[in-house]
Motif scaffolding. Structure first.
Motif, PDB file in Angstrom:
ATOM      1  N   VAL A 249       5.009  -7.218  -5.846  1.00 39.41           N
ATOM      2  CA  VAL A 249       5.116  -5.855  -6.362  1.00 39.41           C
ATOM      3  C   VAL A 249       3.764  -5.173  -6.213  1.00 39.41           C
ATOM      4  CG1 VAL A 249       5.560  -4.446  -8.410  1.00 39.41           C
ATOM      5  CG2 VAL A 249       6.865  -6.539  -8.057  1.00 39.41           C
ATOM      6  N   ILE A 250       3.799  -3.911  -5.805  1.00 41.21           N
ATOM      7  CA  ILE A 250       2.590  -3.083  -5.731  1.00 41.21           C
ATOM      8  C   ILE A 250       2.827  -1.876  -6.629  1.00 41.21           C
ATOM      9  CG2 ILE A 250       1.119  -1.681  -4.251  1.00 41.21           C
ATOM     10  CD1 ILE A 250       2.068  -3.453  -1.926  1.00 41.21           C
ATOM     11  N   ILE A 251       1.884  -1.593  -7.502  1.00 37.50           N
ATOM     12  CA  ILE A 251       2.000  -0.459  -8.419  1.00 37.50           C
ATOM     13  C   ILE A 251       0.900   0.539  -8.083  1.00 37.50           C
ATOM     14  CG2 ILE A 251       1.909   0.281 -10.830  1.00 37.50           C
ATOM     15  CD1 ILE A 251       2.905  -2.540 -11.557  1.00 37.50           C
ATOM     16  N   GLY A 252       1.270   1.804  -7.955  1.00 39.05           N
ATOM     17  CA  GLY A 252       0.302   2.826  -7.587  1.00 39.05           C
ATOM     18  C   GLY A 252       0.525   4.120  -8.344  1.00 39.05           C
ATOM     19  N   PRO A 253      -0.284   5.117  -8.047  1.00 37.95           N
ATOM     20  CA  PRO A 253      -0.174   6.414  -8.724  1.00 37.95           C
ATOM     21  C   PRO A 253       1.090   7.159  -8.280  1.00 37.95           C
ATOM     22  CG  PRO A 253      -1.852   6.508  -7.019  1.00 37.95           C
ATOM     23  CD  PRO A 253      -1.400   5.081  -7.102  1.00 37.95           C
ATOM     24  N   PRO A 254       1.490   8.171  -9.055  1.00 40.10           N
ATOM     25  CA  PRO A 254       2.710   8.917  -8.735  1.00 40.10           C
ATOM     26  C   PRO A 254       2.597   9.676  -7.414  1.00 40.10           C
ATOM     27  CG  PRO A 254       1.508  10.005 -10.503  1.00 40.10           C
ATOM     28  CD  PRO A 254       0.814   8.700 -10.233  1.00 40.10           C
TER      29      PRO A 254
ATOM     30  N   LEU B  45      -4.733   7.795  -2.691  1.00 39.42           N
ATOM     31  CA  LEU B  45      -4.376   6.389  -2.886  1.00 39.42           C
ATOM     32  C   LEU B  45      -2.870   6.197  -2.759  1.00 39.42           C
ATOM     33  CD1 LEU B  45      -5.084   3.486  -3.495  1.00 39.42           C
ATOM     34  CD2 LEU B  45      -4.989   4.053  -5.936  1.00 39.42           C
ATOM     35  N   HIS B  46      -2.094   7.106  -3.317  1.00 41.04           N
ATOM     36  CA  HIS B  46      -0.632   7.022  -3.179  1.00 41.04           C
ATOM     37  C   HIS B  46      -0.232   6.996  -1.704  1.00 41.04           C
ATOM     38  CE1 HIS B  46       3.636   7.886  -3.695  1.00 41.04           C
ATOM     39  NE2 HIS B  46       3.467   8.769  -2.726  1.00 41.04           N
TER      40      HIS B  46
ATOM     41  N   ALA C  22       0.375 -10.983   9.991  1.00 42.25           N
ATOM     42  CA  ALA C  22       1.304 -10.069   9.336  1.00 42.25           C
ATOM     43  C   ALA C  22       2.215 -10.854   8.402  1.00 42.25           C
ATOM     44  CB  ALA C  22       2.127  -9.316  10.371  1.00 42.25           C
ATOM     45  N   ILE C  23       2.658 -10.193   7.347  1.00 42.74           N
ATOM     46  CA  ILE C  23       3.533 -10.830   6.356  1.00 42.74           C
ATOM     47  C   ILE C  23       4.788  -9.982   6.185  1.00 42.74           C
ATOM     48  CG2 ILE C  23       1.627 -11.881   5.088  1.00 42.74           C
ATOM     49  CD1 ILE C  23       2.025  -9.579   2.983  1.00 42.74           C
ATOM     50  N   ASP C  24       5.771 -10.533   5.489  1.00 43.39           N
ATOM     51  CA  ASP C  24       6.906  -9.715   5.076  1.00 43.39           C
ATOM     52  C   ASP C  24       6.381  -8.691   4.083  1.00 43.39           C
ATOM     53  OD1 ASP C  24       8.677 -11.188   6.591  1.00 43.39           O
ATOM     54  OD2 ASP C  24       9.164 -12.553   4.938  1.00 43.39           O
ATOM     55  N   ARG C  25       6.928  -7.507   4.160  1.00 42.14           N
ATOM     56  CA  ARG C  25       6.464  -6.462   3.251  1.00 42.14           C
ATOM     57  C   ARG C  25       6.760  -6.850   1.806  1.00 42.14           C
ATOM     58  NH1 ARG C  25       8.708  -3.779   7.494  1.00 42.14           N
ATOM     59  NH2 ARG C  25       7.195  -2.661   8.735  1.00 42.14           N
ATOM     60  N   PRO C  26       5.897  -6.448   0.868  1.00 40.67           N
ATOM     61  CA  PRO C  26       6.203  -6.679  -0.546  1.00 40.67           C
ATOM     62  C   PRO C  26       7.553  -6.049  -0.886  1.00 40.67           C
ATOM     63  CG  PRO C  26       3.934  -5.986  -0.285  1.00 40.67           C
ATOM     64  CD  PRO C  26       4.590  -5.840   1.059  1.00 40.67           C
ATOM     65  N   LEU C  27       8.285  -6.698  -1.767  1.00 41.88           N
ATOM     66  CA  LEU C  27       9.638  -6.246  -2.070  1.00 41.88           C
ATOM     67  C   LEU C  27       9.669  -4.891  -2.760  1.00 41.88           C
ATOM     68  CD1 LEU C  27      11.151  -9.597  -3.365  1.00 41.88           C
ATOM     69  CD2 LEU C  27      11.370  -8.578  -1.082  1.00 41.88           C
ATOM     70  N   HIS C  28       8.688  -4.623  -3.604  1.00 41.16           N
ATOM     71  CA  HIS C  28       8.721  -3.408  -4.411  1.00 41.16           C
ATOM     72  C   HIS C  28       7.408  -2.643  -4.298  1.00 41.16           C
ATOM     73  CE1 HIS C  28      12.418  -4.755  -6.310  1.00 41.16           C
ATOM     74  NE2 HIS C  28      11.831  -5.935  -6.473  1.00 41.16           N
ATOM     75  N   LEU C  29       7.548  -1.348  -4.089  1.00 43.87           N
ATOM     76  CA  LEU C  29       6.405  -0.431  -4.125  1.00 43.87           C
ATOM     77  C   LEU C  29       6.706   0.543  -5.254  1.00 43.87           C
ATOM     78  CD1 LEU C  29       3.766   0.599  -2.884  1.00 43.87           C
ATOM     79  CD2 LEU C  29       5.132   1.968  -1.319  1.00 43.87           C
ATOM     80  N   LYS C  30       6.136   0.311  -6.419  1.00 44.05           N
ATOM     81  CA  LYS C  30       6.409   1.115  -7.607  1.00 44.05           C
ATOM     82  C   LYS C  30       5.302   2.136  -7.815  1.00 44.05           C
ATOM     83  CE  LYS C  30      10.004  -1.249  -8.994  1.00 44.05           C
ATOM     84  NZ  LYS C  30      11.316  -0.728  -9.052  1.00 44.05           N
ATOM     85  N   MET C  31       5.690   3.363  -8.016  1.00 45.92           N
ATOM     86  CA  MET C  31       4.726   4.426  -8.284  1.00 45.92           C
ATOM     87  C   MET C  31       4.922   4.904  -9.719  1.00 45.92           C
ATOM     88  SD  MET C  31       3.042   4.546  -5.611  1.00 45.92           S
ATOM     89  CE  MET C  31       3.183   3.980  -3.934  1.00 45.92           C
ATOM     90  N   LEU C  32       3.831   5.000 -10.444  1.00 47.41           N
ATOM     91  CA  LEU C  32       3.885   5.445 -11.838  1.00 47.41           C
ATOM     92  C   LEU C  32       4.323   6.904 -11.896  1.00 47.41           C
ATOM     93  CD1 LEU C  32       0.547   3.857 -13.023  1.00 47.41           C
ATOM     94  CD2 LEU C  32       2.835   2.928 -13.259  1.00 47.41           C
TER      95      LEU C  32
ATOM     96  N   GLN D 110       1.448   3.858   3.322  1.00 41.38           N
ATOM     97  CA  GLN D 110       1.171   3.460   4.705  1.00 41.38           C
ATOM     98  C   GLN D 110       0.872   1.974   4.796  1.00 41.38           C
ATOM     99  OE1 GLN D 110      -2.010   6.119   5.917  1.00 41.38           O
ATOM    100  NE2 GLN D 110      -0.553   7.219   7.211  1.00 41.38           N
ATOM    101  N   ALA D 111       0.060   1.462   3.893  1.00 39.65           N
ATOM    102  CA  ALA D 111      -0.306   0.048   3.920  1.00 39.65           C
ATOM    103  C   ALA D 111       0.911  -0.836   3.691  1.00 39.65           C
ATOM    104  CB  ALA D 111      -1.375  -0.240   2.872  1.00 39.65           C
ATOM    105  N   HIS D 112       1.811  -0.408   2.813  1.00 38.30           N
ATOM    106  CA  HIS D 112       3.045  -1.152   2.553  1.00 38.30           C
ATOM    107  C   HIS D 112       3.828  -1.317   3.853  1.00 38.30           C
ATOM    108  CE1 HIS D 112       7.334  -1.362   1.148  1.00 38.30           C
ATOM    109  NE2 HIS D 112       6.793  -2.361   0.472  1.00 38.30           N
TER     110      HIS D 112
END
Length: 71
Positions: free
Chosen positions: A22-27, A38-39, A60-70, A44-46
């Motif tokens: 999981v990656i958590i970032g700004p709205p 940063l958002h 390279a890896i499998d993409r993280p399953l969740h990209l959550k934005m606050l 893009q990085a995801h």
């Protein structure tokens, strides 16, 4: 290399190294320009962390399953 490209490269390398689930970032819409940047960079990085031709020196890896934005 521009600052945006450098940030993207650093984020992709970090994601590939730590392989987060999981990656958590700004709205998506934020008044502060740094938070907005940063958002955009996280989105893009995801995507690019799973593209083998982007930074081929770092596996390279499998993409993280969740990209959550606050909100």
């Amino acid at each position: 290399m521009s600052r945006d490209e450098e940030l993207l490269s650093d984020l992709v390398q970090t994601m590939r190294l730590y392989m987060p689930k999981v990656i958590i970032g700004p709205p998506p819409i934020c008044r502060h320009p740094d938070h907005q940047a940063l958002h955009d960079a996280l989105k893009q990085a995801h995507f690019f962390c799973g593209v083998k031709k982007y930074l081929p020196s770092v596996v390279a890896i499998d993409r993280p399953l969740h990209l959550k934005m606050l909100e």
